[in-house]
Design a protein around this motif. Structure first.
Motif, PDB file in Angstrom:
ATOM      1  N   GLU A 115       0.914  -1.252  -0.092  1.00 39.85           N
ATOM      2  CA  GLU A 115      -0.147  -0.099   0.113  1.00 39.85           C
ATOM      3  C   GLU A 115       0.917   1.181  -0.051  1.00 39.85           C
ATOM      4  OE1 GLU A 115      -3.483   1.904   2.820  1.00 39.85           O
ATOM      5  OE2 GLU A 115      -2.895  -0.011   3.145  1.00 39.85           O
ATOM      6  N   GLY A 116       0.337   2.246  -0.725  1.00 39.44           N
ATOM      7  CA  GLY A 116       1.181   3.477  -0.678  1.00 39.44           C
ATOM      8  C   GLY A 116       0.646   4.399  -1.492  1.00 39.44           C
ATOM      9  N   ILE A 117       1.308   5.682  -1.674  1.00 34.66           N
ATOM     10  CA  ILE A 117       1.180   6.632  -2.300  1.00 34.66           C
ATOM     11  C   ILE A 117       2.405   6.537  -3.561  1.00 34.66           C
ATOM     12  CG2 ILE A 117       0.832   9.202  -2.818  1.00 34.66           C
ATOM     13  CD1 ILE A 117       0.119   9.380   0.278  1.00 34.66           C
ATOM     14  N   ALA A 118       1.890   6.734  -4.817  1.00 30.43           N
ATOM     15  CA  ALA A 118       2.592   6.744  -5.986  1.00 30.43           C
ATOM     16  C   ALA A 118       2.683   8.123  -6.864  1.00 30.43           C
ATOM     17  CB  ALA A 118       2.603   5.599  -6.949  1.00 30.43           C
ATOM     18  N   PHE A 119       3.776   8.806  -7.219  1.00 34.49           N
ATOM     19  CA  PHE A 119       3.605   9.800  -8.219  1.00 34.49           C
ATOM     20  C   PHE A 119       3.756   9.130  -9.621  1.00 34.49           C
ATOM     21  CE2 PHE A 119       5.434  11.541  -4.397  1.00 34.49           C
ATOM     22  CZ  PHE A 119       5.144  12.925  -4.527  1.00 34.49           C
ATOM     23  N   VAL A 120       2.730   9.524 -10.716  1.00 38.28           N
ATOM     24  CA  VAL A 120       2.625   8.959 -11.858  1.00 38.28           C
ATOM     25  C   VAL A 120       2.574   9.962 -12.764  1.00 38.28           C
ATOM     26  CG1 VAL A 120       1.333   7.403 -13.432  1.00 38.28           C
ATOM     27  CG2 VAL A 120       1.237   7.135 -10.888  1.00 38.28           C
ATOM     28  N   GLU A 121       3.200   9.811 -13.869  1.00 36.31           N
ATOM     29  CA  GLU A 121       3.555  11.017 -15.067  1.00 36.31           C
ATOM     30  C   GLU A 121       2.213  10.464 -15.985  1.00 36.31           C
ATOM     31  OE1 GLU A 121       3.954  13.849 -16.826  1.00 36.31           O
ATOM     32  OE2 GLU A 121       5.755  13.733 -15.332  1.00 36.31           O
ATOM     33  N   ASP A 124       1.869  13.088 -18.649  1.00 36.06           N
ATOM     34  CA  ASP A 124       2.083  13.728 -19.943  1.00 36.06           C
ATOM     35  C   ASP A 124       2.701  12.743 -20.990  1.00 36.06           C
ATOM     36  OD1 ASP A 124       3.174  15.431 -21.685  1.00 36.06           O
ATOM     37  OD2 ASP A 124       3.685  16.983 -20.382  1.00 36.06           O
ATOM     38  N   THR A 125       1.708  12.728 -22.015  1.00 33.70           N
ATOM     39  CA  THR A 125       2.057  11.775 -23.098  1.00 33.70           C
ATOM     40  C   THR A 125       3.334  12.261 -23.989  1.00 33.70           C
ATOM     41  OG1 THR A 125       0.685  13.069 -24.683  1.00 33.70           O
ATOM     42  CG2 THR A 125      -0.077  11.228 -23.554  1.00 33.70           C
ATOM     43  N   ASN A 126       3.723  13.488 -23.672  1.00 31.70           N
ATOM     44  CA  ASN A 126       5.231  13.912 -24.183  1.00 31.70           C
ATOM     45  C   ASN A 126       6.415  13.537 -23.717  1.00 31.70           C
ATOM     46  OD1 ASN A 126       3.921  15.322 -26.444  1.00 31.70           O
ATOM     47  ND2 ASN A 126       3.433  16.899 -25.119  1.00 31.70           N
ATOM     48  N   GLU A 127       6.252  13.113 -22.151  1.00 21.34           N
ATOM     49  CA  GLU A 127       7.423  12.826 -21.296  1.00 21.34           C
ATOM     50  C   GLU A 127       7.801  11.312 -21.650  1.00 21.34           C
ATOM     51  OE1 GLU A 127       9.187  14.834 -19.276  1.00 21.34           O
ATOM     52  OE2 GLU A 127       7.925  16.414 -20.079  1.00 21.34           O
ATOM     53  N   PRO A 128       9.026  10.909 -21.786  1.00 20.54           N
ATOM     54  CA  PRO A 128       9.478   9.576 -21.763  1.00 20.54           C
ATOM     55  C   PRO A 128       8.825   8.488 -20.820  1.00 20.54           C
ATOM     56  CG  PRO A 128      11.150  10.906 -21.305  1.00 20.54           C
ATOM     57  CD  PRO A 128      10.125  11.855 -21.542  1.00 20.54           C
ATOM     58  N   ASP A 129       8.588   9.189 -19.699  1.00 21.57           N
ATOM     59  CA  ASP A 129       8.353   8.001 -18.587  1.00 21.57           C
ATOM     60  C   ASP A 129       6.741   8.142 -18.431  1.00 21.57           C
ATOM     61  OD1 ASP A 129       8.195  10.553 -17.681  1.00 21.57           O
ATOM     62  OD2 ASP A 129       9.587  10.279 -15.926  1.00 21.57           O
ATOM     63  N   TYR A 130       6.103   8.640 -19.413  1.00 17.73           N
ATOM     64  CA  TYR A 130       4.442   8.570 -19.641  1.00 17.73           C
ATOM     65  C   TYR A 130       4.141   7.349 -19.038  1.00 17.73           C
ATOM     66  CZ  TYR A 130      -0.176   7.993 -21.461  1.00 17.73           C
ATOM     67  OH  TYR A 130      -1.412   7.754 -21.706  1.00 17.73           O
ATOM     68  N   GLY A 131       3.076   7.312 -18.015  1.00 18.36           N
ATOM     69  CA  GLY A 131       2.482   6.045 -17.421  1.00 18.36           C
ATOM     70  C   GLY A 131       3.400   5.540 -16.526  1.00 18.36           C
ATOM     71  N   GLN A 132       4.470   5.895 -16.105  1.00 21.98           N
ATOM     72  CA  GLN A 132       5.332   5.308 -15.186  1.00 21.98           C
ATOM     73  C   GLN A 132       5.231   6.081 -13.740  1.00 21.98           C
ATOM     74  OE1 GLN A 132       6.654   2.103 -16.088  1.00 21.98           O
ATOM     75  NE2 GLN A 132       5.216   2.617 -18.008  1.00 21.98           N
TER      76      GLN A 132
END
Length: 383
Positions: A45-51, A53-61
């Protein structure tokens, strides 16, 4: 199960970039996640920061994480009006976790709420400088000082299982929903409680169903439509309906009426309402089988249904892209089988089409309980 880990340096770099006001600042979300499914023997369980922005290389990560105790069972994130504190509610412990989000890394304090069983929603009154926490298991609303986070009062509700809460300082009123018995998911409420929050006085209760009692309507949330005078609130019923509460200036009371039936579209578990920045659209989620609905609210007292798009099982909370053209819908409701898909559906709000699915958590055996943009992001008329 894949475990996502980042170094503190990477996490600080990512989040400090957001705070600097770059394009990604309006495209990064916080999500509460947990292990998906009935098997919780290796619970995460936790809090995650998720990208986002589709223009970023780490989109969805996942950019960074803040772990939470597995026994906490985090449920929702609510920002205070200044957006410098985030309140995380717990379904299982007698506490609120209050995070200082003005600087990274986020640090938190635990606020003991001894009278609270199954903490759900938090609402704020700027006029009273207070916060209000609904407790569905103990049928009370906890009142706290918004500056010190000291608990000030416990208000017993005349209708059981309070969940949703909406505060309007201009008319000194709150609406609290009577939703469902957390000990018996087949037992649903049917009422809205009206309070005068400046003094904690309970003024009235109102049924949100035209069926005989017990109707099992299950009102789940109430939202005041931004910028509308006299005030107007939208109420979602789990049975699959939308109700309106219209403020009557002459009598200083609300008039309640049914406005729309989602069940006639084959949808159940109607949950959340979000408003766009322009104030002419409302978006409503339903968890079963999982849809996003769009309404034209140019006339907010007569919302016009535009389209319904399939998201995934448990469609629940959402955030908007920085330009308002897309919605990111988090798909899970209480980790209930069939309504805990764990994905984030990306929906084009112009065409009403689902254009992508972010499956990062789903593929890791996790599901998502809520999604919220980071506090630096532009604040749309969401909730």
């Amino acid at each position: 199960m894949q475990r996502y880990k980042t170094t503190l340096l990477a996490a600080m770099t990512s989040v400090l970039t957001l705070a600097a006001g770059g394009a990604a600042a309006e495209q990064t979300a916080l999500v509460l996640y947990e292990t998906k499914g009935a098997d919780q023997s290796d619970r995460q369980e936790g809090i995650a920061f998720v990208e986002l922005d589709t223009n970023e290389p780490d989109y969805g990560q996942i950019l960074a994480q803040i772990p939470l105790p597995p026994e906490f069972h985090s449920h929702h994130i609510f920002y205070n009006p200044a957006r410098d504190k985030a309140y995380v509610t717990s379904l299982a412990t007698h506490e609120l976790r209050v995070f200082d989000v003005s600087k990274f890394p986020y640090r938190w304090n635990s606020v003991e709420v001894a009278d609270c069983e199954v903490g759900e929603d938090v609402s704020f009154s700027e006029a009273q400088s207070k916060w209000y926490l609904t407790c569905m298991g103990s049928s009370v609303v906890i009142v706290g000082d918004a500056e010190t986070d000291e608990v000030l009062d416990t208000v017993a509700m005349p209708a059981p299982w309070p969940h949703g809460i909406a505060t309007n300082d201009a008319i000194d009123r709150q609406l609290v929903t009577s939703t469902a018995n957390p000990s018996d998911p087949n037992e649903w409420g049917e009422e809205i409680v009206v309070l005068q929050h400046s003094n904690g006085e309970i003024l009235s209760t109102h049924k949100t169903s035209n069926a005989p009692s017990p109707s099992g309507a299950g009102p789940v949330e109430a939202f005041f439509v931004p910028g509308v005078e006299p005030p107007l609130a939208y109420i979602t019923n789990m049975e699959g309906s939308l109700w309106l509460a219209e403020w009557q200036t002459e009598t200083e009371e609300f008039a309640f009426r049914e406005e729309f039936r989602f069940d006639e579209l084959g949808q159940g578990m109607t949950l959340e309402v979000y408003f766009n920045a322009e104030g002419d659209r409302a978006y409503v989620t339903s968890a079963m089988p999982g849809h996003l609905n769009a309404f034209d609210i140019t006339n907010p007292r007569a919302p016009e249904h535009l389209w319904a798009t399939e998201a995934a099982g448990g469609a629940h909370h959402l955030v908007f892209s920085h330009d308002g053209s897309r919605a990111y819908v988090q798909n899970s409701l209480l980790n209930i089988e069939g309504m805990n898909d764990g994905s984030i559906s990306v929906i084009d709000l112009e065409t009403g089409e689902k254009i992508d699915s972010i499956d990062t958590f789903k593929d890791a055996g996790l599901t998502i309980n809520t999604i919220a943009l980071t506090p630096e992001a532009e604040d749309f008329h969401s909730h």
